[in-house]
Design an enzyme around this catalytic site. Structure first.
Site, PDB file in Angstrom:
ATOM      1  N   GLU A  93      46.864  45.977 -76.975  1.00  0.00           N
ATOM      2  CA  GLU A  93      46.600  46.993 -75.942  1.00  0.00           C
ATOM      3  C   GLU A  93      47.773  47.957 -75.768  1.00  0.00           C
ATOM      4  O   GLU A  93      47.597  49.174 -75.707  1.00  0.00           O
ATOM      5  CB  GLU A  93      46.301  46.299 -74.612  1.00  0.00           C
ATOM      6  CG  GLU A  93      46.085  47.241 -73.440  1.00  0.00           C
ATOM      7  CD  GLU A  93      44.656  47.699 -73.284  1.00  0.00           C
ATOM      8  OE1 GLU A  93      44.431  48.692 -72.569  1.00  0.00           O
ATOM      9  OE2 GLU A  93      43.770  47.084 -73.891  1.00  0.00           O
ATOM     10  N   ARG A  94      49.005  47.413 -75.694  1.00  0.00           N
ATOM     11  CA  ARG A  94      50.168  48.278 -75.496  1.00  0.00           C
ATOM     12  C   ARG A  94      50.354  49.216 -76.692  1.00  0.00           C
ATOM     13  O   ARG A  94      50.679  50.398 -76.522  1.00  0.00           O
ATOM     14  CB  ARG A  94      51.434  47.445 -75.286  1.00  0.00           C
ATOM     15  CG  ARG A  94      51.524  46.769 -73.932  1.00  0.00           C
ATOM     16  CD  ARG A  94      52.838  46.025 -73.755  1.00  0.00           C
ATOM     17  NE  ARG A  94      53.967  46.948 -73.671  1.00  0.00           N
ATOM     18  CZ  ARG A  94      54.860  47.135 -74.630  1.00  0.00           C
ATOM     19  NH1 ARG A  94      54.787  46.475 -75.774  1.00  0.00           N
ATOM     20  NH2 ARG A  94      55.861  47.983 -74.470  1.00  0.00           N
TER      21      ARG A  94
END
Length: 227
Positions: A93-94
């Site tokens: 996600e990051r």
């Protein structure tokens, strides 16, 4: 394709206790037992993981990662799975968010064969193991697993390798008013500060006391005495 016998099993039965390490192995190309097809995908074509428990991301760290990606590129691919609606993020996600900030058009990805249940567990367990979640996010993750997979707290504790009492204590936090939950999620109050408030029935009183604890910077013991 993934072994059909694996589908629907708890991740502990497949990966052992360390889900994060296995995901790292897949992302580095050291495992191919879940598909592991390397590719490059348009950033705009990747949908968010619907089971991602994290709601708070450090903007400064995302910007730092974004600048690194602009300078050096993205070395570690994200994990996705293919669905009828396109590609869904499994892990990374990051990296995906930072790639969007860096205005990348494409991103390296590995397509894996995970079913819905495994994807849900991965999203929650990976974050728990990496200690990226605040207690409210963790509690919501546990509630999601219990509701969607029809688990008891006892069976969930075995699947996520946490004690039943730990899970029960976190789930009680979700009985607090949303405003108070947000204060915990934003690190304005700790779990120790709000635990005594769970016994109260009046939401307004809970909110007022929470604000007083924060305004006066009370210790956990002082908060207990106040309640």
């Amino acid at each position: 394709m993934a072994d059909d016998k694996r589908l629907g099993k708890g991740l502990g039965a497949i990966f052992g206790d360390d889900v994060s390490s296995v995901l790292e192995e897949i992302q580095h190309g050291n495992r191919d037992d879940f598909g592991g097809v390397k590719t490059s995908l348009k950033v705009r074509d990747i949908k968010a993981n619907p089971y991602q428990p994290r709601r708070h991301f450090d903007d400064d760290k995302l910007e730092e990662l974004s600048q690194s990606i602009k300078t050096h590129g993205l070395f570690q691919p994200i994990l996705v799975r293919e669905t009828a609606q396109g590609y869904e993020l499994v892990a990374g996600e990051r990296r995906l968010r930072a790639s969007k900030l860096a205005e990348l058009d494409e991103i390296p990805a590995i397509v894996v064969d995970f079913d819905e249940e495994q994807m849900m567990e991965i999203a929650i367990i990976e974050n728990i193991q990496r200690e990226n979640l605040n207690v409210i996010e963790e509690a919501n993750g546990y509630k999601l697993l219990i509701d969607r997979l029809n688990l008891t707290q006892d069976s969930l504790s075995k699947r996520v390798n946490k004690s039943r009492s730990h899970i029960a204590n976190l789930l009680r936090l979700l009985n607090l008013p949303k405003k108070v939950q947000n204060m915990v999620a934003e690190n304005k109050l700790t779990m120790g500060h709000v635990r005594p408030l769970i016994t109260l029935d009046d939401d307004k009183a809970i909110i007022d006391i929470s604000q007083e604890i924060f305004d006066k910077k009370l210790s956990v013991r002082e908060a207990e005495k106040l309640v």
